[in-house]
Motif scaffolding. Structure first.
Motif, PDB file in Angstrom:
ATOM      1  N   THR A 209       0.831  -1.199   0.000  1.00 45.00           N
ATOM      2  CA  THR A 209       0.000   0.000   0.000  1.00 45.00           C
ATOM      3  C   THR A 209       0.871   1.257   0.000  1.00 45.00           C
ATOM      4  OG1 THR A 209      -1.769  -1.128   1.180  1.00 45.00           O
ATOM      5  CG2 THR A 209      -1.782   1.267   1.250  1.00 45.00           C
ATOM      6  N   GLY A 210       0.543   2.186  -0.890  1.00 43.25           N
ATOM      7  CA  GLY A 210       1.290   3.440  -0.993  1.00 43.25           C
ATOM      8  C   GLY A 210       2.432   3.409  -1.980  1.00 43.25           C
ATOM      9  N   THR A 211       2.728   2.243  -2.555  1.00 38.23           N
ATOM     10  CA  THR A 211       3.823   2.151  -3.523  1.00 38.23           C
ATOM     11  C   THR A 211       3.522   3.012  -4.748  1.00 38.23           C
ATOM     12  OG1 THR A 211       4.345  -0.107  -2.838  1.00 38.23           O
ATOM     13  CG2 THR A 211       5.154   0.600  -5.000  1.00 38.23           C
ATOM     14  N   PRO A 212       4.397   3.952  -5.117  1.00 37.03           N
ATOM     15  CA  PRO A 212       4.163   4.772  -6.312  1.00 37.03           C
ATOM     16  C   PRO A 212       4.154   3.905  -7.571  1.00 37.03           C
ATOM     17  CG  PRO A 212       5.817   5.785  -4.896  1.00 37.03           C
ATOM     18  CD  PRO A 212       5.610   4.394  -4.387  1.00 37.03           C
ATOM     19  N   VAL A 213       3.171   4.156  -8.448  1.00 41.08           N
ATOM     20  CA  VAL A 213       3.002   3.337  -9.645  1.00 41.08           C
ATOM     21  C   VAL A 213       2.700   4.227 -10.843  1.00 41.08           C
ATOM     22  CG1 VAL A 213       0.550   2.931  -9.126  1.00 41.08           C
ATOM     23  CG2 VAL A 213       1.764   1.366 -10.664  1.00 41.08           C
ATOM     24  N   LEU A 214       3.209   3.823 -11.984  1.00 40.93           N
ATOM     25  CA  LEU A 214       2.946   4.488 -13.261  1.00 40.93           C
ATOM     26  C   LEU A 214       2.370   3.452 -14.217  1.00 40.93           C
ATOM     27  CD1 LEU A 214       3.257   6.801 -15.375  1.00 40.93           C
ATOM     28  CD2 LEU A 214       5.624   6.030 -15.718  1.00 40.93           C
ATOM     29  N   LEU A 215       1.213   3.748 -14.802  1.00 41.25           N
ATOM     30  CA  LEU A 215       0.593   2.892 -15.812  1.00 41.25           C
ATOM     31  C   LEU A 215       0.770   3.531 -17.179  1.00 41.25           C
ATOM     32  CD1 LEU A 215      -2.854   1.933 -14.179  1.00 41.25           C
ATOM     33  CD2 LEU A 215      -0.616   0.894 -13.841  1.00 41.25           C
ATOM     34  N   VAL A 216       1.061   2.711 -18.190  1.00 45.69           N
ATOM     35  CA  VAL A 216       1.269   3.203 -19.553  1.00 45.69           C
ATOM     36  C   VAL A 216       0.584   2.257 -20.526  1.00 45.69           C
ATOM     37  CG1 VAL A 216       2.947   3.882 -21.306  1.00 45.69           C
ATOM     38  CG2 VAL A 216       3.514   4.154 -18.883  1.00 45.69           C
ATOM     39  N   ASN A 217      -0.157   2.838 -21.464  1.00 45.77           N
ATOM     40  CA  ASN A 217      -0.862   2.052 -22.487  1.00 45.77           C
ATOM     41  C   ASN A 217      -0.655   2.725 -23.841  1.00 45.77           C
ATOM     42  OD1 ASN A 217      -3.468   1.586 -24.211  1.00 45.77           O
ATOM     43  ND2 ASN A 217      -3.442  -0.106 -22.759  1.00 45.77           N
ATOM     44  N   PRO A 218      -0.406   1.967 -24.913  1.00 43.94           N
ATOM     45  CA  PRO A 218      -0.138   2.570 -26.217  1.00 43.94           C
ATOM     46  C   PRO A 218      -1.388   3.021 -26.967  1.00 43.94           C
ATOM     47  CG  PRO A 218      -0.063   0.208 -26.414  1.00 43.94           C
ATOM     48  CD  PRO A 218      -0.271   0.495 -24.942  1.00 43.94           C
ATOM     49  N   ARG A 219      -2.545   2.988 -26.273  1.00 44.81           N
ATOM     50  CA  ARG A 219      -3.845   3.300 -26.883  1.00 44.81           C
ATOM     51  C   ARG A 219      -4.173   2.293 -27.987  1.00 44.81           C
ATOM     52  NH1 ARG A 219      -5.902   8.252 -25.158  1.00 44.81           N
ATOM     53  NH2 ARG A 219      -4.390   9.560 -24.064  1.00 44.81           N
ATOM     54  N   ALA A 220      -3.862   1.044 -27.698  1.00 43.70           N
ATOM     55  CA  ALA A 220      -4.180  -0.050 -28.615  1.00 43.70           C
ATOM     56  C   ALA A 220      -4.879  -1.144 -27.816  1.00 43.70           C
ATOM     57  CB  ALA A 220      -2.907  -0.601 -29.250  1.00 43.70           C
ATOM     58  N   PRO A 221      -6.137  -1.450 -28.134  1.00 45.28           N
ATOM     59  CA  PRO A 221      -6.843  -2.496 -27.387  1.00 45.28           C
ATOM     60  C   PRO A 221      -6.276  -3.877 -27.684  1.00 45.28           C
ATOM     61  CG  PRO A 221      -8.165  -1.757 -29.242  1.00 45.28           C
ATOM     62  CD  PRO A 221      -6.971  -0.847 -29.182  1.00 45.28           C
ATOM     63  N   VAL A 222      -6.311  -4.743 -26.685  1.00 42.67           N
ATOM     64  CA  VAL A 222      -5.864  -6.127 -26.841  1.00 42.67           C
ATOM     65  C   VAL A 222      -6.988  -7.033 -26.340  1.00 42.67           C
ATOM     66  CG1 VAL A 222      -4.208  -7.861 -26.078  1.00 42.67           C
ATOM     67  CG2 VAL A 222      -3.418  -5.559 -26.621  1.00 42.67           C
ATOM     68  N   ALA A 223      -7.445  -7.926 -27.183  1.00 44.61           N
ATOM     69  CA  ALA A 223      -8.551  -8.813 -26.832  1.00 44.61           C
ATOM     70  C   ALA A 223      -8.066  -9.938 -25.929  1.00 44.61           C
ATOM     71  CB  ALA A 223      -9.189  -9.378 -28.093  1.00 44.61           C
ATOM     72  N   THR A 224      -8.713 -10.102 -24.777  1.00 49.21           N
ATOM     73  CA  THR A 224      -8.271 -11.084 -23.789  1.00 49.21           C
ATOM     74  C   THR A 224      -8.366 -12.513 -24.308  1.00 49.21           C
ATOM     75  OG1 THR A 224      -8.910  -9.634 -21.970  1.00 49.21           O
ATOM     76  CG2 THR A 224      -8.727 -11.987 -21.472  1.00 49.21           C
ATOM     77  N   GLY A 225      -9.487 -12.870 -24.939  1.00 47.42           N
ATOM     78  CA  GLY A 225      -9.706 -14.248 -25.383  1.00 47.42           C
ATOM     79  C   GLY A 225      -8.604 -14.776 -26.281  1.00 47.42           C
ATOM     80  N   PRO A 226      -8.274 -14.057 -27.352  1.00 50.52           N
ATOM     81  CA  PRO A 226      -7.202 -14.535 -28.234  1.00 50.52           C
ATOM     82  C   PRO A 226      -5.848 -14.643 -27.554  1.00 50.52           C
ATOM     83  CG  PRO A 226      -8.561 -12.931 -29.381  1.00 50.52           C
ATOM     84  CD  PRO A 226      -9.006 -12.924 -27.950  1.00 50.52           C
ATOM     85  N   VAL A 227      -5.561 -13.769 -26.584  1.00 49.49           N
ATOM     86  CA  VAL A 227      -4.279 -13.846 -25.879  1.00 49.49           C
ATOM     87  C   VAL A 227      -4.209 -15.128 -25.063  1.00 49.49           C
ATOM     88  CG1 VAL A 227      -2.864 -12.792 -24.071  1.00 49.49           C
ATOM     89  CG2 VAL A 227      -3.856 -11.369 -25.862  1.00 49.49           C
ATOM     90  N   PHE A 228      -5.258 -15.426 -24.302  1.00 49.89           N
ATOM     91  CA  PHE A 228      -5.275 -16.678 -23.547  1.00 49.89           C
ATOM     92  C   PHE A 228      -5.214 -17.881 -24.495  1.00 49.89           C
ATOM     93  CE2 PHE A 228      -6.613 -14.477 -19.654  1.00 49.89           C
ATOM     94  CZ  PHE A 228      -5.966 -15.248 -18.691  1.00 49.89           C
ATOM     95  N   ALA A 229      -5.947 -17.805 -25.603  1.00 50.96           N
ATOM     96  CA  ALA A 229      -5.966 -18.924 -26.554  1.00 50.96           C
ATOM     97  C   ALA A 229      -4.590 -19.183 -27.148  1.00 50.96           C
ATOM     98  CB  ALA A 229      -6.976 -18.651 -27.663  1.00 50.96           C
ATOM     99  N   ALA A 230      -3.767 -18.137 -27.236  1.00 52.68           N
ATOM    100  CA  ALA A 230      -2.429 -18.272 -27.828  1.00 52.68           C
ATOM    101  C   ALA A 230      -1.373 -18.690 -26.811  1.00 52.68           C
ATOM    102  CB  ALA A 230      -2.021 -16.955 -28.486  1.00 52.68           C
TER     103      ALA A 230
END
Length: 283
Positions: free
Chosen positions: A169-190
């Motif tokens: 708790t309290g750990t500084p965090v930075l989130l970054v996304n390339p503004r490109a959606p990734v579909a969960t189903g195909p990732v798990f399937a692969a």
């Protein structure tokens, strides 16, 4: 909404995600360490004559506000379980600040926030554990998102146990996304089907997180190569941990000090202004 009830769908990250087996039903047995950031989507609600949902915010475009949206499904599910007279019709507003199909909770966090809002105002006798069981059918991450604090998820992610010994708790965090959606189903399937071993959780937090992994990263990179670029850039900014979250494409970096996180965010904003980012701290 003047005088509205309010909740937050806190952003979820997977500090580690080990895929152990593919199940006959198409799901996967996983071991994951969930953590949550102190920022996310906003949910507002007012009593109305019928359930309805409006969606605004940076990432609202293309989202369906109909009955299949997880926000409305959460209301309908709790009403069905606890009685139609207990939960009145609600006009809900979702302000979508988190990118969609990004590996950071998304609809699951919004459903969980809605469930917490309904419990707080209309079902106060329902405990957290009961609420988690109630909404688990809405998705594998929803139970963890109800708690929205660091916890270990097993099964398909729906079996959750607290992990207070991690003290993140309290750990500084930075989130970054390339503004490109990734579909969960195909990732798990692969996923390549190779069990690379269990996730160890205990007092040696940093050593165990260094030794852990995200088994979905290779499949996500095939769908979104920018994940590699983000992790490379984050690693150069000297966090103590940088990794992809969930099925991607969002990546996170953990820092020892907020000033280090903020300097990293400024550097990335200058070099990659098109990337989405969010700074915060772990809840």
């Amino acid at each position: 909404m003047s005088g509205a009830m309010r909740e937050t769908g806190w952003a979820k990250i997977n500090l580690a995600l080990h895929v152990r087996a593919r199940r006959d039903d198409g799901y996967h047995e996983i071991e994951t360490l969930f953590a949550f950031v102190d920022g996310g989507d906003a949910i507002e609600a007012e009593v109305a004559d019928a359930d309805r949902l409006s969606i605004d915010g940076e990432f609202a475009e293309g989202l369906d506000a109909g009955a299949d949206n997880l926000v409305l499904r959460a209301v309908a599910l709790l009403r069905r379980i606890h009685g139609g007279d207990r939960v009145p019709p609600l006009a809900l507003r979702l302000t979508k600040a988190l990118p969609v199909a990004a590996g950071i909770g998304g609809g699951s966090a919004d459903a969980a926030a809605t469930a917490r809002l309904v419990r707080q105002h209309f079902l106060p006798e329902v405990g957290e554990a009961e609420l988690m069981r109630d909404v688990a059918p809405l998705g594998a991450d929803v139970a963890a998102c109800v708690a929205s604090r660091t916890c270990l998820g097993t099964g398909i992610g729906e079996r959750v146990q607290a992990a207070p010994e991690l003290r993140l708790t309290g750990t500084p965090v930075l989130l970054v996304n390339p503004r490109a959606p990734v579909a969960t189903g195909p990732v798990f399937a692969a996923w390549d089907g190779f069990d690379r071993g269990p996730l160890l959780v205990g007092a040696e937090v940093r050593a165990q997180l260094f030794a852990a992994r995200n088994d979905l990263q290779r499949a996500a990179v095939a769908q979104c190569p920018a994940v590699v670029d983000i992790l490379t850039e984050l690693g150069a900014l000297k966090p103590w941990l940088a990794r992809m979250s969930g099925s991607g494409a969002t990546c996170f970096a953990l820092f020892d000090a907020a000033a280090e996180r903020d300097a990293a965010a400024a550097t990335l904003a200058a070099s990659h202004p098109h990337w989405w980012q969010m700074t915060g701290a772990l809840r």
